[in-house]
Write a protein that holds these residues in place. Structure first.
Motif, mmCIF file in Angstrom:
data_model
loop_
_atom_site.group_PDB
_atom_site.id
_atom_site.type_symbol
_atom_site.label_atom_id
_atom_site.label_comp_id
_atom_site.label_asym_id
_atom_site.label_seq_id
_atom_site.Cartn_x
_atom_site.Cartn_y
_atom_site.Cartn_z
ATOM 1 N N ASN A 16 -42.485 31.260 46.802
ATOM 2 C CA ASN A 16 -41.299 30.478 46.455
ATOM 3 C C ASN A 16 -41.630 29.093 45.894
ATOM 4 O O ASN A 16 -40.736 28.269 45.756
ATOM 5 C CB ASN A 16 -40.377 30.344 47.665
ATOM 6 C CG ASN A 16 -40.960 29.503 48.773
ATOM 7 O OD1 ASN A 16 -42.138 29.151 48.750
ATOM 8 N ND2 ASN A 16 -40.142 29.179 49.755
ATOM 9 N N LYS A 33 -37.275 21.304 44.546
ATOM 10 C CA LYS A 33 -36.609 22.191 45.495
ATOM 11 C C LYS A 33 -35.294 22.674 44.901
ATOM 12 O O LYS A 33 -34.562 21.902 44.291
ATOM 13 C CB LYS A 33 -36.352 21.454 46.813
ATOM 14 C CG LYS A 33 -35.872 22.327 47.937
ATOM 15 C CD LYS A 33 -35.821 21.529 49.240
ATOM 16 C CE LYS A 33 -35.426 22.413 50.392
ATOM 17 N NZ LYS A 33 -35.364 21.648 51.640
ATOM 18 N N SER A 35 -31.993 25.157 46.229
ATOM 19 C CA SER A 35 -31.439 25.912 47.347
ATOM 20 C C SER A 35 -31.257 27.374 46.947
ATOM 21 O O SER A 35 -31.354 27.737 45.773
ATOM 22 C CB SER A 35 -30.112 25.304 47.802
ATOM 23 O OG SER A 35 -29.126 25.436 46.792
ATOM 24 N N ALA A 36 -30.966 28.204 47.923
ATOM 25 C CA ALA A 36 -30.858 29.647 47.714
ATOM 26 C C ALA A 36 -29.687 30.004 46.799
ATOM 27 O O ALA A 36 -28.664 29.316 46.792
ATOM 28 C CB ALA A 36 -30.683 30.340 49.061
ATOM 29 N N LEU A 37 -29.860 31.086 46.045
ATOM 30 C CA LEU A 37 -28.745 31.668 45.299
ATOM 31 C C LEU A 37 -28.042 32.616 46.265
ATOM 32 O O LEU A 37 -28.636 33.583 46.736
ATOM 33 C CB LEU A 37 -29.241 32.445 44.082
ATOM 34 C CG LEU A 37 -29.963 31.675 42.997
ATOM 35 C CD1 LEU A 37 -30.295 32.604 41.827
ATOM 36 C CD2 LEU A 37 -29.138 30.502 42.510
ATOM 37 N N LYS A 38 -26.788 32.311 46.548
ATOM 38 C CA LYS A 38 -26.082 33.090 47.559
ATOM 39 C C LYS A 38 -24.657 33.352 47.109
ATOM 40 O O LYS A 38 -23.989 32.445 46.610
ATOM 41 C CB LYS A 38 -26.083 32.330 48.881
ATOM 42 C CG LYS A 38 -25.417 33.059 50.013
ATOM 43 C CD LYS A 38 -25.460 32.250 51.290
ATOM 44 C CE LYS A 38 -24.655 32.918 52.370
ATOM 45 N NZ LYS A 38 -24.564 32.079 53.563
ATOM 46 N N TYR A 64 -19.421 32.091 45.031
ATOM 47 C CA TYR A 64 -20.820 31.717 44.876
ATOM 48 C C TYR A 64 -21.027 30.345 45.504
ATOM 49 O O TYR A 64 -20.297 29.407 45.189
ATOM 50 C CB TYR A 64 -21.189 31.685 43.384
ATOM 51 C CG TYR A 64 -21.144 33.054 42.762
ATOM 52 C CD1 TYR A 64 -22.300 33.805 42.654
ATOM 53 C CD2 TYR A 64 -19.954 33.600 42.308
ATOM 54 C CE1 TYR A 64 -22.275 35.078 42.096
ATOM 55 C CE2 TYR A 64 -19.917 34.867 41.749
ATOM 56 C CZ TYR A 64 -21.068 35.595 41.652
ATOM 57 O OH TYR A 64 -21.046 36.860 41.099
ATOM 58 N N ASP A 65 -22.017 30.258 46.398
ATOM 59 C CA ASP A 65 -22.304 28.979 47.050
ATOM 60 C C ASP A 65 -22.883 27.996 46.045
ATOM 61 O O ASP A 65 -23.557 28.397 45.096
ATOM 62 C CB ASP A 65 -23.298 29.174 48.193
ATOM 63 C CG ASP A 65 -22.668 29.811 49.415
ATOM 64 O OD1 ASP A 65 -21.469 30.160 49.370
ATOM 65 O OD2 ASP A 65 -23.378 29.965 50.424
ATOM 66 N N VAL A 67 -25.427 25.327 44.400
ATOM 67 C CA VAL A 67 -26.888 25.289 44.326
ATOM 68 C C VAL A 67 -27.298 23.822 44.279
ATOM 69 O O VAL A 67 -26.769 23.053 43.477
ATOM 70 C CB VAL A 67 -27.396 26.037 43.074
ATOM 71 C CG1 VAL A 67 -28.899 25.894 42.940
ATOM 72 C CG2 VAL A 67 -26.987 27.493 43.130
ATOM 73 N N TYR A 121 -32.986 33.964 36.486
ATOM 74 C CA TYR A 121 -31.568 34.050 36.805
ATOM 75 C C TYR A 121 -30.808 33.059 35.939
ATOM 76 O O TYR A 121 -31.272 31.943 35.719
ATOM 77 C CB TYR A 121 -31.318 33.716 38.282
ATOM 78 C CG TYR A 121 -31.713 34.837 39.208
ATOM 79 C CD1 TYR A 121 -30.779 35.780 39.623
ATOM 80 C CD2 TYR A 121 -33.011 34.952 39.665
ATOM 81 C CE1 TYR A 121 -31.137 36.812 40.469
ATOM 82 C CE2 TYR A 121 -33.384 35.983 40.508
ATOM 83 C CZ TYR A 121 -32.438 36.909 40.910
ATOM 84 O OH TYR A 121 -32.805 37.926 41.747
ATOM 85 N N ARG A 158 -29.156 38.122 37.387
ATOM 86 C CA ARG A 158 -30.571 38.256 37.058
ATOM 87 C C ARG A 158 -30.713 38.699 35.606
ATOM 88 O O ARG A 158 -29.928 39.514 35.118
ATOM 89 C CB ARG A 158 -31.210 39.282 37.988
ATOM 90 C CG ARG A 158 -32.695 39.446 37.783
ATOM 91 C CD ARG A 158 -33.254 40.345 38.843
ATOM 92 N NE ARG A 158 -34.638 40.697 38.558
ATOM 93 C CZ ARG A 158 -35.388 41.385 39.395
ATOM 94 N NH1 ARG A 158 -34.899 41.800 40.545
ATOM 95 N NH2 ARG A 158 -36.628 41.678 39.081
#
Length: 174
Positions: A16, A33, A35-38, A64-65, A67, A121, A158
């Motif tokens: 990562n 940094k 953050s996660a793709l969620k 979608y959260d 980023v 992505y 993606r």
């Protein structure tokens, strides 16, 4: 659907720590940094009139959260320039926001240990909801000053055109 080839020699998952972020057609400097793709989809429960005891479930709205991007403070102004498109303090009345171009598509590229792109992505219609120009400053600390940019996104996907590369192999001397 995309065709995938499997690299039978690779057993390790990708790390990562090798990635780059691109917007406006170029990579942004110094991002350390992401953050996660969620995403999450609400569950809609319903039941049929003749079914007395069980509920059925179906998908509802997907969200979608945000980023978050982080990088060390430098003279590069990419974070601040984009954040100012949402709210530019001191602008004339009616020009506080840049409504024509405050949204951007963002590309997140992930690389393997050899520096080959392995995943990509695209994040759609992003805009800055939070900008931290400077962290808390502390004369007794020994740390890098970090800027943060929080991006709201309306979705991501993606890029399946990015396929697994043939990994480099070093030949042993004869």
């Amino acid at each position: 659907m995309a065709q995938f080839t499997i690299n039978a020699l690779r057993f390790d998952p990708y790390k990562n720590f090798k990635f780059r972020v691109k917007w406006d057609g170029r990579y942004v400097a110094g991002i350390s940094k992401v953050s996660a793709l969620k995403r999450s989809t609400e569950v809609v429960e319903h039941r049929e009139g003749g079914d007395p005891s069980t509920s059925r479930k179906s998908p509802g709205r997907t969200k979608y959260d945000p980023v978050t991007l982080e990088r060390g403070v430098t003279h590069d102004t990419d974070f601040e320039v984009w954040a100012n498109k949402i709210w530019n303090y001191g602008s004339l009345a009616g020009a506080e926001s840049s409504l024509a171009d405050f949204r951007k598509d963002v590309i997140l590229d992930v690389f393997n240990e050899a520096g080959q792109k392995v995943l990509s992505y695209q994040l759609y219609r992003c805009w800055v909801s939070e900008f931290q120009a400077l962290p808390d400053l502390d004369a007794n600390a020994n740390a890098v000053a970090i800027q943060t940019l929080r991006l709201e996104t309306e979705g991501w996907e993606r890029d399946y055109a990015v396929t697994e590369p043939a990994e480099p192999r070093f030949e042993e001397p004869a």
